[in-house]
Design a protein around this motif. Structure first.
Motif, PDB file in Angstrom:
ATOM      1  N   UNK A 222      24.174  16.645 -50.589  1.00  0.00           N
ATOM      2  CA  UNK A 222      24.806  15.271 -50.367  1.00  0.00           C
ATOM      3  C   UNK A 222      26.227  15.205 -50.218  1.00  0.00           C
ATOM      4  N   UNK A 223      26.604  16.518 -50.069  1.00  0.00           N
ATOM      5  CA  UNK A 223      28.139  16.548 -49.708  1.00  0.00           C
ATOM      6  C   UNK A 223      28.498  16.973 -48.303  1.00  0.00           C
ATOM      7  N   UNK A 224      29.589  16.294 -47.943  1.00  0.00           N
ATOM      8  CA  UNK A 224      29.904  16.178 -46.294  1.00  0.00           C
ATOM      9  C   UNK A 224      30.631  17.412 -46.016  1.00  0.00           C
ATOM     10  N   UNK A 225      30.577  17.893 -44.740  1.00  0.00           N
ATOM     11  CA  UNK A 225      31.499  18.916 -44.215  1.00  0.00           C
ATOM     12  C   UNK A 225      32.168  17.969 -43.113  1.00  0.00           C
ATOM     13  N   UNK A 226      33.296  18.455 -42.573  1.00  0.00           N
ATOM     14  CA  UNK A 226      34.100  17.726 -41.592  1.00  0.00           C
ATOM     15  C   UNK A 226      34.760  18.735 -40.642  1.00  0.00           C
ATOM     16  N   UNK A 227      34.820  18.977 -39.608  1.00  0.00           N
ATOM     17  CA  UNK A 227      35.486  20.130 -38.946  1.00  0.00           C
ATOM     18  C   UNK A 227      35.593  19.439 -37.299  1.00  0.00           C
ATOM     19  N   UNK A 228      36.740  19.736 -36.694  1.00  0.00           N
ATOM     20  CA  UNK A 228      37.034  19.458 -35.320  1.00  0.00           C
ATOM     21  C   UNK A 228      37.509  20.960 -34.793  1.00  0.00           C
ATOM     22  N   UNK A 229      36.968  21.246 -33.681  1.00  0.00           N
ATOM     23  CA  UNK A 229      37.688  22.107 -32.660  1.00  0.00           C
ATOM     24  C   UNK A 229      37.683  21.895 -31.284  1.00  0.00           C
ATOM     25  N   UNK A 230      38.807  21.940 -30.514  1.00  0.00           N
ATOM     26  CA  UNK A 230      38.836  21.813 -29.238  1.00  0.00           C
ATOM     27  C   UNK A 230      38.815  23.131 -28.409  1.00  0.00           C
ATOM     28  N   UNK A 231      38.052  23.288 -27.624  1.00  0.00           N
ATOM     29  CA  UNK A 231      37.872  24.429 -26.650  1.00  0.00           C
ATOM     30  C   UNK A 231      38.051  24.363 -25.132  1.00  0.00           C
TER      31      UNK A 231
END
Ligand SMILES: [Mn+2]
Length: 356
Positions: A222-231
């Protein structure tokens, strides 16, 4: 021994007593889920000092009856939610003004005339701010799947793919590796579109010399992950490298310095000061981060407008960016648990510029 859901009910009851409410009607889906551990479509809760009742229909009967810490009221012919509320003796009932449908709130007034319905702020969301062990572990597990997906995408991304094809691969990979669902609509954008902080993947084709920004997440327990990467796909320009490194320095500075007790404004400044000093302040138009949990955006906020101290046990994103309209954008985002002395970063994927 009480389970974590009963502990949460106890905390809600203390809040109701403090506000002089006899009962509380929980209708927001994630708020219901906080007390059931289940995804709560078409379920509501009615909580008093002595009782906690789940109100739903036949489709959810078995699920609802398995929740031993809740009583079950089944809606059916001649058994509406209004019949239920009218059968109770409590007079003053809190409702969630940010979550309840207006049509239902109006029907409460009309069909339960002997009751007083009090529009309350999001009491349950406030209870959800500090996470327990289960919530921390679930978030970590979701972050682990997202990081595997990032490694996979570093292999998969190549010139000629459309944003939509690449986003589909990212989402499919997470689902295959244990994700229950996505945290939010995947952002996977390339070229000049990377200047849109919340750009939507389309038919644009990934080309050599472009950035690809991936902001994505999945849910576990039920729990969110959140991640951003720019390549970068192939060799980027010097300007792209310079801007990337400013965002990286800002993000790392915030990761190094954030801890419980600082205000949201102070946390935001750790990144914003770096970007402003480099001359890009006006191109970092959003706040540094937000809490996550059952929903992707929760309390607290790392924002210039938040002068409240950040609590230990909150899980918060750290995501500065620079967005140059018509050219390109860069964002780097981790998700971390806040402690008294620092953070525990759940996202250990590499942050140095990756050139594919
Ligand atoms: Mn985020």
């Amino acid at each position: 021994m009480s389970n974590r859901f009963e502990d949460r009910l106890t905390r809600l009851r203390a809040e109701l007593a403090a506000r002089g409410l006899n009962a509380f009607y929980v209708s927001g889906e994630p708020n219901v889920a906080y007390f059931t551990g289940k995804k709560g479509n078409d379920c509501a809760l009615y909580v008093t000092q002595n009782d906690a009742v789940i109100i739903t229909d036949f489709r959810y009967r078995e699920m609802a009856q398995s929740l031993t810490w809740l009583e079950y009221y089944e809606i059916g012919i001649g058994r509406s939610v209004f019949d239920f509320i009218n059968s109770r003796f409590e007079k003053k009932i809190g409702i969630e003004k940010d979550r309840i449908r207006l049509s239902l709130a109006l029907s409460f007034k009309e069909k339960c005339p002997s009751k007083e319905f009090v529009p309350e702020e999001d009491i349950v969301l406030a209870l959800r701010e500090v996470k327990d062990e289960y919530e921390i572990e679930a978030t970590k597990a979701a972050c682990s799947i997202a990081m595997l997906a990032f490694d996979h995408m570093c292999e998969f991304l190549r010139p000629g793919l459309t944003e939509r094809e690449a986003a589909a691969e990212l989402e499919y990979f997470m689902r295959k590796n244990g994700a229950e669902e996505l945290s939010f609509d995947t952002i996977l954008i390339t070229g000049a579109k990377t200047s849109l902080p919340h750009g939507v993947p389309g038919d644009d084709v990934i080309k050599k010399g472009d950035f690809v920004t991936m902001d994505y997440g999945c849910k576990v327990g039920g729990y969110c992950s959140d991640e951003t990467r720019t390549v970068a796909i192939g060799q980027p320009s010097q300007e792209m490298i310079d801007v990337y490194n400013i965002v990286l320095e800002a993000q790392q500075n915030a990761c190094d310095k954030i801890h419980a007790g600082l205000t949201g404004r102070e946390c935001d400044a750790f990144a914003r000061d770096v970007i402003e000093k480099a001359g890009y302040g006006e191109y970092f138009g959003h706040s540094l981060g937000h809490g996550t949990g059952l929903e992707i955006h929760e309390s607290p906020r790392y924002a210039q407008t938040n002068n409240e101290p950040i609590k230990a046990g909150t899980i918060v994103s750290i995501e500065p960016g620079i967005y140059l309209p018509g050219k390109f954008g860069v964002r780097i985002e981790d998700l971390a648990l806040v402690t008294e002395t620092g953070i525990i970063n759940f996202v250990t994927a590499p942050k140095e510029l990756i050139i594919l």
